[in-house]
Design a protein around this motif. Structure first.
Motif, PDB file in Angstrom:
ATOM      1  N   LEU A 388     -13.965 -61.463  35.732  1.00 39.64           N
ATOM      2  CA  LEU A 388     -14.547 -60.108  35.623  1.00 39.64           C
ATOM      3  C   LEU A 388     -15.140 -59.469  36.771  1.00 39.64           C
ATOM      4  O   LEU A 388     -14.698 -58.413  36.966  1.00 39.64           O
ATOM      5  N   ASP A 389     -15.747 -60.299  37.605  1.00 38.98           N
ATOM      6  CA  ASP A 389     -16.026 -59.563  38.949  1.00 38.98           C
ATOM      7  C   ASP A 389     -14.870 -59.294  39.833  1.00 38.98           C
ATOM      8  O   ASP A 389     -15.025 -58.277  40.541  1.00 38.98           O
ATOM      9  N   ARG A 390     -13.775 -59.792  39.885  1.00 33.37           N
ATOM     10  CA  ARG A 390     -12.649 -59.429  40.618  1.00 33.37           C
ATOM     11  C   ARG A 390     -12.135 -57.998  40.051  1.00 33.37           C
ATOM     12  O   ARG A 390     -11.294 -57.830  40.841  1.00 33.37           O
ATOM     13  N   THR A 391     -12.221 -57.583  38.900  1.00 37.47           N
ATOM     14  CA  THR A 391     -12.058 -56.242  38.440  1.00 37.47           C
ATOM     15  C   THR A 391     -12.800 -55.158  39.097  1.00 37.47           C
ATOM     16  O   THR A 391     -12.344 -54.097  39.349  1.00 37.47           O
ATOM     17  N   ARG A 392     -13.791 -55.520  39.806  1.00 36.24           N
ATOM     18  CA  ARG A 392     -14.717 -54.564  40.750  1.00 36.24           C
ATOM     19  C   ARG A 392     -15.230 -53.509  39.856  1.00 36.24           C
ATOM     20  O   ARG A 392     -15.435 -52.515  40.311  1.00 36.24           O
ATOM     21  N   ALA A 393     -15.465 -53.853  38.605  1.00 31.59           N
ATOM     22  CA  ALA A 393     -16.011 -52.685  37.620  1.00 31.59           C
ATOM     23  C   ALA A 393     -17.390 -52.603  37.730  1.00 31.59           C
ATOM     24  O   ALA A 393     -18.122 -53.312  38.499  1.00 31.59           O
ATOM     25  N   ASP A 394     -17.887 -51.560  37.194  1.00 32.50           N
ATOM     26  CA  ASP A 394     -19.520 -51.448  37.195  1.00 32.50           C
ATOM     27  C   ASP A 394     -20.262 -52.263  36.405  1.00 32.50           C
ATOM     28  O   ASP A 394     -21.257 -52.678  36.480  1.00 32.50           O
ATOM     29  N   LEU A 395     -19.420 -52.476  35.160  1.00 34.91           N
ATOM     30  CA  LEU A 395     -20.204 -53.259  34.263  1.00 34.91           C
ATOM     31  C   LEU A 395     -19.330 -53.891  33.230  1.00 34.91           C
ATOM     32  O   LEU A 395     -17.915 -53.690  33.235  1.00 34.91           O
ATOM     33  N   ILE A 396     -19.777 -54.842  32.129  1.00 33.56           N
ATOM     34  CA  ILE A 396     -18.949 -55.559  31.532  1.00 33.56           C
ATOM     35  C   ILE A 396     -19.136 -55.033  30.188  1.00 33.56           C
ATOM     36  O   ILE A 396     -20.389 -54.843  29.708  1.00 33.56           O
ATOM     37  N   ALA A 397     -18.150 -54.554  29.251  1.00 30.51           N
ATOM     38  CA  ALA A 397     -18.239 -54.217  27.682  1.00 30.51           C
ATOM     39  C   ALA A 397     -17.766 -55.403  27.087  1.00 30.51           C
ATOM     40  O   ALA A 397     -16.723 -55.807  27.196  1.00 30.51           O
ATOM     41  N   SER A 398     -18.529 -55.680  25.991  1.00 26.79           N
ATOM     42  CA  SER A 398     -17.977 -56.525  24.899  1.00 26.79           C
ATOM     43  C   SER A 398     -18.567 -56.344  23.694  1.00 26.79           C
ATOM     44  O   SER A 398     -19.498 -55.578  23.276  1.00 26.79           O
ATOM     45  N   LEU A 404     -22.281 -61.499  25.015  1.00 24.16           N
ATOM     46  CA  LEU A 404     -23.176 -60.807  25.855  1.00 24.16           C
ATOM     47  C   LEU A 404     -24.400 -61.658  26.445  1.00 24.16           C
ATOM     48  O   LEU A 404     -24.705 -61.539  27.852  1.00 24.16           O
ATOM     49  N   THR A 405     -24.679 -62.609  25.466  1.00 26.03           N
ATOM     50  CA  THR A 405     -25.884 -63.344  26.026  1.00 26.03           C
ATOM     51  C   THR A 405     -25.239 -64.563  27.030  1.00 26.03           C
ATOM     52  O   THR A 405     -25.740 -64.867  28.118  1.00 26.03           O
ATOM     53  N   GLN A 406     -24.001 -64.905  26.709  1.00 31.03           N
ATOM     54  CA  GLN A 406     -23.351 -65.966  27.547  1.00 31.03           C
ATOM     55  C   GLN A 406     -23.073 -65.398  29.028  1.00 31.03           C
ATOM     56  O   GLN A 406     -23.183 -65.849  29.724  1.00 31.03           O
ATOM     57  N   LEU A 407     -22.661 -63.995  29.201  1.00 28.22           N
ATOM     58  CA  LEU A 407     -22.197 -63.679  30.176  1.00 28.22           C
ATOM     59  C   LEU A 407     -23.509 -62.775  31.152  1.00 28.22           C
ATOM     60  O   LEU A 407     -23.140 -62.220  32.195  1.00 28.22           O
ATOM     61  N   ALA A 408     -24.633 -62.836  30.497  1.00 34.58           N
ATOM     62  CA  ALA A 408     -25.826 -61.849  31.061  1.00 34.58           C
ATOM     63  C   ALA A 408     -26.328 -62.847  32.231  1.00 34.58           C
ATOM     64  O   ALA A 408     -26.076 -63.931  32.501  1.00 34.58           O
ATOM     65  N   GLY A 409     -27.074 -62.014  33.139  1.00 35.79           N
ATOM     66  CA  GLY A 409     -27.897 -62.501  34.053  1.00 35.79           C
ATOM     67  C   GLY A 409     -27.154 -62.730  35.254  1.00 35.79           C
ATOM     68  O   GLY A 409     -27.812 -63.301  36.505  1.00 35.79           O
ATOM     69  N   GLU A 410     -25.975 -62.354  35.605  1.00 36.07           N
ATOM     70  CA  GLU A 410     -25.291 -62.161  36.924  1.00 36.07           C
ATOM     71  C   GLU A 410     -25.112 -60.750  37.506  1.00 36.07           C
ATOM     72  O   GLU A 410     -25.675 -59.777  37.039  1.00 36.07           O
ATOM     73  N   ARG A 411     -24.212 -60.689  38.610  1.00 39.47           N
ATOM     74  CA  ARG A 411     -24.209 -59.457  39.201  1.00 39.47           C
ATOM     75  C   ARG A 411     -24.057 -58.125  38.093  1.00 39.47           C
ATOM     76  O   ARG A 411     -24.740 -57.108  38.319  1.00 39.47           O
ATOM     77  N   MET A 412     -23.085 -58.140  37.401  1.00 39.33           N
ATOM     78  CA  MET A 412     -22.556 -56.956  36.540  1.00 39.33           C
ATOM     79  C   MET A 412     -23.459 -56.872  35.326  1.00 39.33           C
ATOM     80  O   MET A 412     -23.527 -58.093  34.467  1.00 39.33           O
ATOM     81  N   PRO A 413     -23.984 -55.757  35.082  1.00 42.58           N
ATOM     82  CA  PRO A 413     -24.704 -55.628  33.638  1.00 42.58           C
ATOM     83  C   PRO A 413     -23.857 -55.908  32.539  1.00 42.58           C
ATOM     84  O   PRO A 413     -22.494 -55.631  32.612  1.00 42.58           O
ATOM     85  N   VAL A 414     -24.163 -56.020  31.257  1.00 39.57           N
ATOM     86  CA  VAL A 414     -23.204 -56.543  30.124  1.00 39.57           C
ATOM     87  C   VAL A 414     -23.945 -55.713  29.077  1.00 39.57           C
ATOM     88  O   VAL A 414     -25.102 -55.692  28.803  1.00 39.57           O
ATOM     89  N   LYS A 429     -28.770 -43.300  27.084  1.00 38.95           N
ATOM     90  CA  LYS A 429     -28.195 -44.414  27.995  1.00 38.95           C
ATOM     91  C   LYS A 429     -28.799 -45.799  27.956  1.00 38.95           C
ATOM     92  O   LYS A 429     -29.839 -45.950  28.011  1.00 38.95           O
ATOM     93  N   PRO A 430     -27.562 -46.626  27.807  1.00 36.07           N
ATOM     94  CA  PRO A 430     -28.029 -48.166  27.545  1.00 36.07           C
ATOM     95  C   PRO A 430     -28.850 -48.603  28.725  1.00 36.07           C
ATOM     96  O   PRO A 430     -28.761 -48.169  29.803  1.00 36.07           O
ATOM     97  N   ALA A 431     -29.986 -49.500  28.397  1.00 37.08           N
ATOM     98  CA  ALA A 431     -30.848 -49.761  29.346  1.00 37.08           C
ATOM     99  C   ALA A 431     -30.174 -50.596  30.483  1.00 37.08           C
ATOM    100  O   ALA A 431     -30.617 -50.418  31.692  1.00 37.08           O
ATOM    101  N   ALA A 432     -29.072 -51.467  29.952  1.00 36.60           N
ATOM    102  CA  ALA A 432     -28.416 -52.089  31.063  1.00 36.60           C
ATOM    103  C   ALA A 432     -27.622 -51.288  32.313  1.00 36.60           C
ATOM    104  O   ALA A 432     -27.171 -51.838  33.297  1.00 36.60           O
ATOM    105  N   VAL A 433     -27.389 -50.009  31.782  1.00 35.91           N
ATOM    106  CA  VAL A 433     -26.106 -49.280  32.701  1.00 35.91           C
ATOM    107  C   VAL A 433     -27.188 -48.951  34.017  1.00 35.91           C
ATOM    108  O   VAL A 433     -28.001 -48.658  33.879  1.00 35.91           O
ATOM    109  N   PRO A 434     -26.418 -49.189  35.145  1.00 36.14           N
ATOM    110  CA  PRO A 434     -27.070 -48.620  36.383  1.00 36.14           C
ATOM    111  C   PRO A 434     -26.971 -47.242  36.452  1.00 36.14           C
ATOM    112  O   PRO A 434     -26.466 -46.487  36.028  1.00 36.14           O
TER     113      PRO A 434
END
Ligand code: SF4
Ligand code: SF4
Length: 434
Positions: A388-398, A404-414, A429-434
């Motif tokens: 996911l990090d290699r996509t260089r996206a701003d955030l992850i959606a699922s 969401l719980t499994q992928l949370a807590g790293e560089r990209m907001p989920v 605006k979702p709280a996690a979105v930068p």
């Protein structure tokens, strides 16, 4: 694949179903390449084909499950990637569900593991207990690193503490039983499964779903009596609790169907959606009236992305200029075969979409898997996050709270997909979105 069940064994409906499934397998092995545990461990017995042989042998022999069979079946994520890959249409899900139930009936697990599984079964499906347990886990979190040893029990305790969020959002009144009226002309009426763990961990997902659906002209009912779909117990082989929870939902939604009517039962946690869509199968041998009600509920079950597409979701805000890495939950892409629908909605909402490499591989969440098999789950998480990090996206959606719980807590907001879609259609605006 040839099978040798006796006529007496085949009188058991679950064995008869497993016999059907086994006979469709041509042992070609194509499924091995896309199985996360085979990819990681390289052991044929941790591949779908290997497990199919183990399960066949266990069921045909009629003997209690052995430690080896339990180990390899326990390592299966029930991600169902093998079902997507299989050219012969092997319904691995029904086979492994039967195997898990058989194991629970014939195998005695070590006491610590029995206690942990019982605890998960007593806590996770019930929001009140879950909230209390997470509050306790939050207090114990700093001690996680102090739990000594490399035993499975120690690993599991550390994983459970790590997964507990630092703070819990307050309960949302929107999730209480009641009716949320459609805005403008009513175009339909749906029930929403508010779920168990999700409503405690992230009530914002149900809030976004209700706002979005009512804005689109759908009346949303939160039915009294609905609760956990039963999947968590079902995947641990706990047949009776799973059926009890599922039955409560069937009864609750049947009252609505036979009352003011329902156009759909909307589910925004795809792990739950896969199970509710299988209620017809789960209840097929119950009394005919109940079996018919279960099949009717299963027929109405829809992932939120299906309903939004059916009712022509349209954004009202300008595109936000954000790039989203879409993480396809296994239960959505393999369990429900919904691959393009959520991506099309995100694009329609104005997000630039990126997909990670190895999108077919599980993130390691898989219900209670990340607590019961923390080592494999941790490796899958790291692999998924790197992709996911290699996509260089701003955030992850699922579309699944477990992911969401499994992928949370790293560089990209989920963020849940529906929260992004609600935002673009006038919601906050979702709280996690930068
Ligand atoms: S791909 Fe299908 S038919 Fe081939 S071994 Fe796997 S389950 Fe059996
Ligand atoms: S469900 Fe997933 S982990 Fe289990 S055998 Fe199939 S591909 Fe492998």
């Amino acid at each position: 694949m040839q099978t040798t069940f006796t006529a007496e064994q085949l009188r058991d409906p679950d064995t008869a179903r497993s016999n059907q499934v086994l006979r469709t397998c041509v042992h070609c092995g194509m499924c091995t390449a896309t199985c996360p545990t085979f990819v990681l461990l390289g052991d044929e017995l941790d591949s779908p084909r290997g497990r199919i042989y183990l399960i066949k042998d266990m069921l045909e022999s009629g003997r209690p499950a052995t430690e080896a069979v339990v180990r390899h079946v326990d390592r299966c994520l029930s991600c169902l990637s093998c079902m997507t890959t299989c050219p012969s249409g092997v319904h691995y899900m029904h086979l492994v569900d039967h195997a898990r139930h058989y194991i629970e009936e014939t195998y005695t697990r070590p006491p610590a593991e029995r206690a942990l599984r019982r605890l998960l079964s007593l806590v996770l499906p019930y929001p009140g207990r879950m909230r209390a347990a997470l509050a306790a886990a939050r207090l114990g979190r700093p001690l996680g690193g102090l739990i000594p040893g490399a035993s499975m029990t120690a690993q599991r305790l550390r994983a459970m503490l790590r997964l507990a969020p630092g703070a819990l959002p307050p309960p949302s009144p929107m999730q209480a039983p009641g009716v949320h009226r459609a805005e403008g002309e009513r175009r339909g009426r749906v029930a929403l499964l508010t779920g168990c763990a999700q409503q405690v961990l992230a009530p914002s997902i149900n809030e976004a779903t209700i706002r979005l659906l009512t804005r689109m002209g759908l009346e949303v009912v939160i039915t009294r009596g609905q609760g956990c779909c039963g999947a968590l117990d079902h995947h641990m082989g706990h047949h009776d609790p799973a059926m009890r929870l599922a039955r409560a939902n069937i009864d609750a939604w049947t009252r609505e169907i036979e009352g003011e009517g329902l156009d759909a039962v909307v589910i925004n946690a795809s792990g739950c959606g896969t199970t509710v869509k299988d209620y017809g199968h789960m209840f097929r041998t119950e009394d005919p009236a109940l079996a018919a009600r279960a099949a009717r509920v299963a027929g109405l079950a829809k992932d939120i992305s299906e309903v939004l597409t059916q009712f022509d979701y349209a954004p009202t805000r300008a595109a936000p200029g954000l790039t989203v890495a879409y993480h396809a939950a296994c239960s959505l892409q393999h369990g429900q075969r919904l691959t393009d629908v959520p991506k099309a909605l995100l694009k329609r909402a104005g997000f630039a979409l990126r997909e990670p490499a190895e999108a077919h591989l599980c993130c390691g969440s898989a219900g209670t898997y990340n607590m019961l098999q923390p080592a494999i789950a941790g490796q899958l998480r790291a692999r998924k996050l790197a992709n996911l990090d290699r996509t260089r996206a701003d955030l992850i959606a699922s579309g699944n709270i477990g992911c969401l719980t499994q992928l949370a807590g790293e560089r990209m907001p989920v963020v849940h997909t529906v929260e992004l879609l609600d935002w673009m259609a006038g919601g906050p605006k979702p709280a996690a979105v930068p």
